[in-house]
Scaffold this motif. Structure first.
Motif, PDB file in Angstrom:
ATOM      1  N   GLU A 165       0.840  -1.198   0.000  1.00 15.98           N
ATOM      2  CA  GLU A 165       0.000   0.000   0.000  1.00 15.98           C
ATOM      3  C   GLU A 165       0.877   1.250   0.000  1.00 15.98           C
ATOM      4  O   GLU A 165       1.754   1.403   0.835  1.00 15.98           O
ATOM      5  CB  GLU A 165      -0.861   0.019   1.269  1.00 15.98           C
ATOM      6  N   VAL A 166       0.608   2.142  -0.919  1.00 19.04           N
ATOM      7  CA  VAL A 166       1.454   3.334  -1.035  1.00 19.04           C
ATOM      8  C   VAL A 166       1.259   4.283   0.148  1.00 19.04           C
ATOM      9  O   VAL A 166       2.155   5.009   0.543  1.00 19.04           O
ATOM     10  CB  VAL A 166       1.173   4.062  -2.366  1.00 19.04           C
ATOM     11  N   ALA A 167       0.051   4.236   0.733  1.00 16.02           N
ATOM     12  CA  ALA A 167      -0.246   5.152   1.833  1.00 16.02           C
ATOM     13  C   ALA A 167       0.507   4.813   3.119  1.00 16.02           C
ATOM     14  O   ALA A 167       0.648   5.659   4.000  1.00 16.02           O
ATOM     15  CB  ALA A 167      -1.744   5.159   2.113  1.00 16.02           C
ATOM     16  N   GLN A 210       5.758  -0.468   4.867  1.00 13.87           N
ATOM     17  CA  GLN A 210       5.841  -1.105   3.543  1.00 13.87           C
ATOM     18  C   GLN A 210       6.936  -2.173   3.527  1.00 13.87           C
ATOM     19  O   GLN A 210       6.754  -3.250   2.985  1.00 13.87           O
ATOM     20  CB  GLN A 210       6.171  -0.070   2.458  1.00 13.87           C
ATOM     21  N   GLU A 211       8.068  -1.814   4.124  1.00 11.05           N
ATOM     22  CA  GLU A 211       9.182  -2.766   4.136  1.00 11.05           C
ATOM     23  C   GLU A 211       8.815  -4.023   4.915  1.00 11.05           C
ATOM     24  O   GLU A 211       9.106  -5.135   4.490  1.00 11.05           O
ATOM     25  CB  GLU A 211      10.436  -2.104   4.713  1.00 11.05           C
ATOM     26  N   ARG A 212       8.150  -3.816   6.051  1.00  8.53           N
ATOM     27  CA  ARG A 212       7.727  -4.985   6.836  1.00  8.53           C
ATOM     28  C   ARG A 212       6.742  -5.827   6.042  1.00  8.53           C
ATOM     29  O   ARG A 212       6.784  -7.042   6.072  1.00  8.53           O
ATOM     30  CB  ARG A 212       7.068  -4.535   8.151  1.00  8.53           C
ATOM     31  N   THR A 264      13.811  -6.184   4.021  1.00  8.65           N
ATOM     32  CA  THR A 264      13.713  -5.474   2.753  1.00  8.65           C
ATOM     33  C   THR A 264      14.081  -4.011   2.961  1.00  8.65           C
ATOM     34  O   THR A 264      13.655  -3.402   3.938  1.00  8.65           O
ATOM     35  CB  THR A 264      12.261  -5.537   2.244  1.00  8.65           C
ATOM     36  N   ASN A 265      14.872  -3.492   2.057  1.00  2.00           N
ATOM     37  CA  ASN A 265      15.141  -2.053   2.060  1.00  2.00           C
ATOM     38  C   ASN A 265      14.671  -1.506   0.717  1.00  2.00           C
ATOM     39  O   ASN A 265      15.310  -1.725  -0.313  1.00  2.00           O
ATOM     40  CB  ASN A 265      16.640  -1.815   2.278  1.00  2.00           C
ATOM     41  N   LEU A 266      13.524  -0.821   0.736  1.00  2.58           N
ATOM     42  CA  LEU A 266      12.917  -0.368  -0.523  1.00  2.58           C
ATOM     43  C   LEU A 266      13.692   0.793  -1.144  1.00  2.58           C
ATOM     44  O   LEU A 266      13.730   0.935  -2.364  1.00  2.58           O
ATOM     45  CB  LEU A 266      11.456   0.039  -0.290  1.00  2.58           C
ATOM     46  N   ILE A 267      14.318   1.611  -0.309  1.00  2.00           N
ATOM     47  CA  ILE A 267      15.089   2.743  -0.829  1.00  2.00           C
ATOM     48  C   ILE A 267      16.321   2.242  -1.578  1.00  2.00           C
ATOM     49  O   ILE A 267      16.617   2.680  -2.684  1.00  2.00           O
ATOM     50  CB  ILE A 267      15.565   3.664   0.329  1.00  2.00           C
ATOM     51  N   LEU A 268      17.015   1.296  -0.959  1.00  9.71           N
ATOM     52  CA  LEU A 268      18.232   0.766  -1.584  1.00  9.71           C
ATOM     53  C   LEU A 268      17.919  -0.398  -2.520  1.00  9.71           C
ATOM     54  O   LEU A 268      18.819  -0.968  -3.129  1.00  9.71           O
ATOM     55  CB  LEU A 268      19.237   0.336  -0.511  1.00  9.71           C
ATOM     56  N   SER A 269      16.650  -0.781  -2.626  1.00  3.24           N
ATOM     57  CA  SER A 269      16.211  -1.865  -3.500  1.00  3.24           C
ATOM     58  C   SER A 269      17.001  -3.142  -3.271  1.00  3.24           C
ATOM     59  O   SER A 269      17.650  -3.669  -4.177  1.00  3.24           O
ATOM     60  CB  SER A 269      16.328  -1.463  -4.973  1.00  3.24           C
ATOM     61  N   ARG A 270      16.956  -3.589  -2.047  1.00  2.00           N
ATOM     62  CA  ARG A 270      17.633  -4.854  -1.788  1.00  2.00           C
ATOM     63  C   ARG A 270      16.960  -5.619  -0.652  1.00  2.00           C
ATOM     64  O   ARG A 270      16.255  -5.041   0.176  1.00  2.00           O
ATOM     65  CB  ARG A 270      19.105  -4.612  -1.486  1.00  2.00           C
TER      66      ARG A 270
END
Ligand SMILES: *[C@@H]1O[C@H](CO)[C@@H](O)[C@H](O)[C@H]1NC(C)=O
Ligand SMILES: *[C@@H]1O[C@H](CO)[C@@H](O)[C@H](O)[C@H]1NC(C)=O
Ligand SMILES: *[C@@H]1O[C@H](CO)[C@@H](O)[C@H](O)[C@H]1NC(C)=O
Ligand SMILES: *[C@@H]1O[C@H](CO)[C@@H](O)[C@H](O)[C@H]1NC(C)=O
Length: 242
Positions: free
Chosen positions: A19-21, A27-29, A99-105
């Motif tokens: 969910e973008v909100a 989100q990562e969790r 998950t790290n969404l900023i670093l995409s890993r």
């Protein structure tokens, strides 16, 4: 292998499903927990097979009869196994999934308490001279850790997913080798099993970079080939359609 790559892509694609909100941390969790759910679902596929995807039961993996041959350096063996069973492929614990969404890993660690095989074997082994051997065999990798990092990128506009690298590090806590009849002398047989234990332990634990590079070079292009031309929703569909 192809299935594993598809599965991996489906997991990565699920990174887009959050969910973008929600806050970034949430989100990562949520992505990490999707992946954990996927890996738990995979256990059932391994234990039960999937007719739809033409996947046989692999945990336990049973083979009635197989020929084998290998040679490393001076030692070579040709032979066959009968009543081969490999256990424990689906018995993993998920120790880390971050998950790290900023670093995409995604950082992960799986632990297999025991991956073991039991079989009857018949072999022609030798180094210089040949010997006929047959008997029962049990081999186990205990406390096997598989950990690493998957890096990916998502095109901001195209939404196109690509896998940048897949790092896999393997460490084994204990190796067990109980192969009968390598020698008819008990003491020599024990010694030969000790040599096998040492060989396998060193092969796994002292070659982590080599193994990591090998797997990365094999899996990364495979994933990207499979992604080619698929939309994210196609890929997500794979996960839910197991
Ligand atoms: C495993 O397969 C059997 C029959 O093939 C089925 O009845 C059962 O529901 C499956 N178990 C799971 C957990 O999917
Ligand atoms: C073989 O592996 C399975 C699954 O990890 C485990 O339940 C079993 O105890 C192991 N067998 C032996 C003899 O260690
Ligand atoms: C495997 O990972 C577990 C949990 O992180 C750790 O306790 C154990 O020592 C590791 N074993 C090996 C062989 O690295
Ligand atoms: C293999 O070893 C077992 C136990 O050491 C023994 O009972 C058996 O007779 C041997 N089999 C052959 C074919 O040598």
């Amino acid at each position: 292998m192809k299935f594993l790559a598809l599965f991996l892509i489906a997991l990565l694609a699920s990174c887009h499903g959050a969910e973008v909100a929600e806050s970034l941390a949430a989100q990562e969790r949520s992505v990490s927990s999707n992946i954990v759910d996927g890996l738990e679902a995979l256990k059932i596929v391994m234990e039960n097979g999937s007719e739809k995807h033409n996947i046989p039961v692999v945990s336990p993996l049973k083979l009635e009869h197989r020929q084998f041959s290998f040679s490393t350096g001076e030692l070579s063996a040709n032979g066959e196994v009968q009543d081969f069973t490999l256990e424990g492929l689906s018995a993993y614990d998920i120790v880390v999934m971050k998950t790290n969404l900023i670093l995409s890993r995604i950082d992960y660690e799986l632990n297999f308490p025991s991956l073991n095989l039991t079989t009857q074997y018949k072999a022609d082994v030798g180094s210089g001279y040949r010997m006929e051997r047959e008997g029962g065999a049990f081999l186990a990798l205990e406390d096997l850790n598989i950990s690493g990092r998957i890096s990916y990128s998502l095109g901001v506009i195209s939404g196109e997913l690509s896998v940048k690298s897949i790092n896999v590090y393997v460490k084994v806590g204990k190796v067990v080798s109980e192969i009968e009849n390598l020698s008819k002398y008990r003491i020599l047989n024990d010694k030969l099993n000790e040599i096998i234990v040492e060989f396998i332990t060193l092969s796994i634990n002292d070659n982590t970079d080599w193994v990591a590079n090998y797997i990365n070079e094999l899996l990364t292009p495979m994933c990207n080939n499979l992604i080619d031309g698929r939309s994210l929703s196609d890929i997500l569909g794979l996960l839910t359609n197991l």
